[in-house]
Design an enzyme around this catalytic site. Structure first.
Site, PDB file in Angstrom:
ATOM      1  CB  CYS A 121      -0.938   0.006   1.194  1.00 17.59           C
ATOM      2  SG  CYS A 121      -1.972  -1.443   1.271  1.00 17.59           S
ATOM      3  CG  HIS A 149      -3.121   3.323   2.301  1.00 15.61           C
ATOM      4  ND1 HIS A 149      -3.789   2.949   1.155  1.00 15.61           N
ATOM      5  CD2 HIS A 149      -3.075   2.204   3.087  1.00 15.61           C
ATOM      6  CE1 HIS A 149      -4.123   1.674   1.242  1.00 15.61           C
ATOM      7  NE2 HIS A 149      -3.710   1.209   2.403  1.00 15.61           N
ATOM      8  CG  ASN A 184      -6.601  -0.970   1.702  1.00 14.30           C
ATOM      9  OD1 ASN A 184      -5.974  -0.554   0.724  1.00 14.30           O
ATOM     10  ND2 ASN A 184      -6.007  -1.464   2.772  1.00 14.30           N
TER      11      ASN A 184
HETATM   12  N1  ACO Z   1     -18.183  -8.341  10.683  1.00 12.20           N
HETATM   13  C1  ACO Z   1     -18.516  -8.578  11.966  1.00 12.20           C
HETATM   14  N2  ACO Z   1     -17.628  -8.919  12.906  1.00 12.20           N
HETATM   15  C2  ACO Z   1     -16.331  -9.023  12.536  1.00 12.20           C
HETATM   16  C3  ACO Z   1     -15.923  -8.797  11.224  1.00 12.20           C
HETATM   17  C4  ACO Z   1     -16.893  -8.445  10.274  1.00 12.20           C
HETATM   18  N3  ACO Z   1     -16.596  -8.197   8.979  1.00 12.20           N
HETATM   19  N4  ACO Z   1     -14.584  -8.981  11.162  1.00 12.20           N
HETATM   20  C5  ACO Z   1     -14.155  -9.295  12.381  1.00 12.20           C
HETATM   21  N5  ACO Z   1     -15.237  -9.343  13.229  1.00 12.20           N
HETATM   22  C6  ACO Z   1     -15.249  -9.651  14.661  1.00 12.20           C
HETATM   23  C7  ACO Z   1     -14.035 -10.418  15.101  1.00 12.20           C
HETATM   24  O1  ACO Z   1     -14.208 -11.807  14.899  1.00 12.20           O
HETATM   25  C8  ACO Z   1     -13.970 -10.062  16.580  1.00 12.20           C
HETATM   26  O2  ACO Z   1     -14.886 -10.857  17.260  1.00 12.20           O
HETATM   27  P1  ACO Z   1     -14.490 -11.439  18.722  1.00 12.20           P
HETATM   28  O3  ACO Z   1     -14.272 -10.222  19.578  1.00 12.20           O
HETATM   29  O4  ACO Z   1     -15.687 -12.264  19.074  1.00 12.20           O
HETATM   30  O5  ACO Z   1     -13.228 -12.224  18.509  1.00 12.20           O
HETATM   31  C9  ACO Z   1     -14.494  -8.625  16.627  1.00 12.20           C
HETATM   32  O6  ACO Z   1     -15.207  -8.418  15.390  1.00 12.20           O
HETATM   33  C10 ACO Z   1     -13.407  -7.582  16.747  1.00 12.20           C
HETATM   34  O7  ACO Z   1     -12.365  -7.898  15.802  1.00 12.20           O
HETATM   35  P2  ACO Z   1     -11.104  -6.977  15.645  1.00 12.20           P
HETATM   36  O8  ACO Z   1     -10.192  -7.619  14.636  1.00 12.20           O
HETATM   37  O9  ACO Z   1     -10.540  -6.627  16.978  1.00 12.20           O
HETATM   38  O10 ACO Z   1     -11.784  -5.676  15.009  1.00 12.20           O
HETATM   39  P3  ACO Z   1     -11.121  -4.280  14.734  1.00 12.20           P
HETATM   40  O11 ACO Z   1     -11.917  -3.239  15.394  1.00 12.20           O
HETATM   41  O12 ACO Z   1      -9.629  -4.324  14.964  1.00 12.20           O
HETATM   42  O13 ACO Z   1     -11.360  -4.127  13.164  1.00 12.20           O
HETATM   43  C11 ACO Z   1     -10.136  -4.329  11.117  1.00 12.20           C
HETATM   44  C12 ACO Z   1     -10.800  -5.071  12.269  1.00 12.20           C
HETATM   45  C13 ACO Z   1     -11.191  -3.509  10.419  1.00 12.20           C
HETATM   46  C14 ACO Z   1      -9.531  -5.350  10.153  1.00 12.20           C
HETATM   47  C15 ACO Z   1      -9.021  -3.394  11.683  1.00 12.20           C
HETATM   48  O14 ACO Z   1      -8.219  -4.120  12.563  1.00 12.20           O
HETATM   49  C16 ACO Z   1      -8.160  -2.795  10.616  1.00 12.20           C
HETATM   50  O15 ACO Z   1      -8.613  -1.989   9.810  1.00 12.20           O
HETATM   51  N6  ACO Z   1      -6.851  -3.115  10.615  1.00 12.20           N
HETATM   52  C17 ACO Z   1      -5.912  -2.531   9.673  1.00 12.20           C
HETATM   53  C18 ACO Z   1      -5.949  -3.194   8.342  1.00 12.20           C
HETATM   54  C19 ACO Z   1      -5.077  -2.429   7.387  1.00 12.20           C
HETATM   55  O16 ACO Z   1      -4.971  -1.231   7.494  1.00 12.20           O
HETATM   56  N7  ACO Z   1      -4.411  -3.060   6.452  1.00 12.20           N
HETATM   57  C20 ACO Z   1      -3.571  -2.187   5.620  1.00 12.20           C
HETATM   58  C21 ACO Z   1      -2.650  -2.767   4.822  1.00 12.20           C
HETATM   59  S1  ACO Z   1      -3.323  -3.641   3.456  1.00 12.20           S
HETATM   60  C22 ACO Z   1      -1.976  -4.014   2.397  1.00 12.20           C
HETATM   61  O17 ACO Z   1      -0.859  -3.641   2.615  1.00 12.20           O
HETATM   62  C23 ACO Z   1      -2.279  -4.874   1.197  1.00 12.20           C
END
Ligand code: ACO
Length: 328
Positions: A114, A253, A283
């Site tokens: 990214c 980004h 993204n």
């Molecule tokens: N719908 C509903 N629930 C979900 C979903 C979904 N789509 N996805 C995960 N959950 C659940 C999980 O299972 C978890 O449940 P649990 O508490 O029972 O275990 C709960 O929601 C919380 O999960 P987290 O992973 O802690 O959620 P978070 O608030 O961190 O959001 C996310 C997840 C959106 C992926 C976030 O962590 C994020 O944006 N991370 C950064 C990703 C990123 O920026 N990547 C960039 C690089 S990409 C590249 O280089 C190609």
């Protein structure tokens, strides 16, 4: 840093026709519009359909940028394509793009996930500023939806496809004022596609195990992302001799609106000086910064003399910041 005498004189973007909303995704995985909106800021993303590929999107964006620059494709001196979802493993995507655009110049790919577009921008600008080469076409293009498991709710909701492009031309004034390119290779395990390369070639076993799909420790990426964006942006501001007050527009980004809000808040950049379009595209990895730039210009949010802060981070873990003085 004394900056590089280069200007962005053309901008273009391309996204697939097909829109996939959060409601659409809730039909196939256990998620909801409310969860995705609240946790990521995404409402819909574009998904490449039949015949749409990383190169086809790059070609469309490149054509638009060359037209916007008002030059002939034959005048382009170099084509750089930033992507981590290449057209095929060999040859580079840039070769397909060079042919598709009818260019007569060298072409190569940059893969810094990214952060790729900002890396490619700095590489292209350095070449233009050296005087050795004519206008450089820099494209960020991706089809992340092709490497995301459609049944993995933690990743399928995040990514979209698209491309953005800029034309860089020599300028009398320094246009790329400062930059910072970084990588912490001890964090390769945080985010990536395990199979399909020399380390773990694709096989029936890797396909059966799901190792050809993108894997991500989202929580850890999130935590580190805010820190690297802020540290890298501060370093780049210092190198340019500027402060956040001098930045007219922050173009980060687009990975998660909470990452953007948190980083912008720590940098002292208010929402009205931060560009966000993640709600419509998700993204798009290396394509997100040039798509955002093209939309910001179209919306009249970039004026001559403006300082624009670009920022990327992603798999590697890599990061990149650049400050551009707008000159159009
Ligand atoms: N719908 C509903 N629930 C979900 C979903 C979904 N789509 N996805 C995960 N959950 C659940 C999980 O299972 C978890 O449940 P649990 O508490 O029972 O275990 C709960 O929601 C919380 O999960 P987290 O992973 O802690 O959620 P978070 O608030 O961190 O959001 C996310 C997840 C959106 C992926 C976030 O962590 C994020 O944006 N991370 C950064 C990703 C990123 O920026 N990547 C960039 C690089 S990409 C590249 O280089 C190609």
């Amino acid at each position: 840093m004394s900056g590089l005498k280069v200007a962005i004189t053309g901008l273009g973007m391309a996204v697939p026709e097909r829109r996939v909303t959060n409601f659409d995704l809730a039909q196939t995985v256990d998620t909801s519009d409310e969860w995705i909106t609240e946790r990521t800021g995404i409402k819909e993303r574009r998904v490449a359909g039949e015949g749409e590929t990383t190169a086809s999107l790059a070609i469309e964006a490149g054509q638009a940028a060359i037209k916007d620059a008002g030059i002939d494709p034959a005048d382009i001196g170099l084509c750089i394509v930033a992507t981590c979802t290449s057209e095929q493993p060999i040859p580079p995507t840039s070769a397909f793009v060079q042919e598709g655009l009818g260019l007569r110049c060298g072409a190569f790919d940059v893969d810094a996930a990214c952060s790729g577009f900002v890396y490619a921008l700095v590489a292209g600008a350095s070449m233009v500023a050296s005087g050795a080469i004519g206008p450089v076409l820099v494209i960020g293009a991706e089809t992340l939806t092709r490497v995301v498991d459609p049944l993995d709710r933690s990743t399928v909701i995040l990514f979209g496809d698209g491309a953005g492009a800029v034309v860089l031309t020599p300028s009398e004034e320094a246009g790329l004022l400062a930059w910072d390119l970084g990588c912490d290779g001890s964090l390769t395990g945080l985010l990536g596609v395990p199979a399909g390369g020399s380390r773990l070639p694709s096989s029936p076993e890797t396909l059966a195990n799901g190792d050809n799909w993108l894997k991500m420790d989202g929580r850890e990426v999130f935590r580190r992302a805010v820190r690297v964006i802020v540290d890298s942006a501060r370093l780049t501001l210092d190198r340019a001799g500027l402060t956040a007050d001098d930045i007219a527009l922050f173009v980060p980004h687009q990975a998660n609106v909470r990452i953007i809000d948190s980083a912008a808040g720590k940098l002292g950049l208010p929402p009205e000086r931060t560009f966000v379009n993640i709600d419509r595209y998700g993204n798009t990895s290396a394509a997100s910064v040039p798509i955002a730039l093209a939309e910001a210009a179209e919306a009249g949010r970039l004026r001559p003399g403006d300082h624009v802060l670009l920022s990327g981070f992603g798999a590697g873990m890599s990061w990149a910041s650049a400050i551009v003085r707008w000159d159009r």
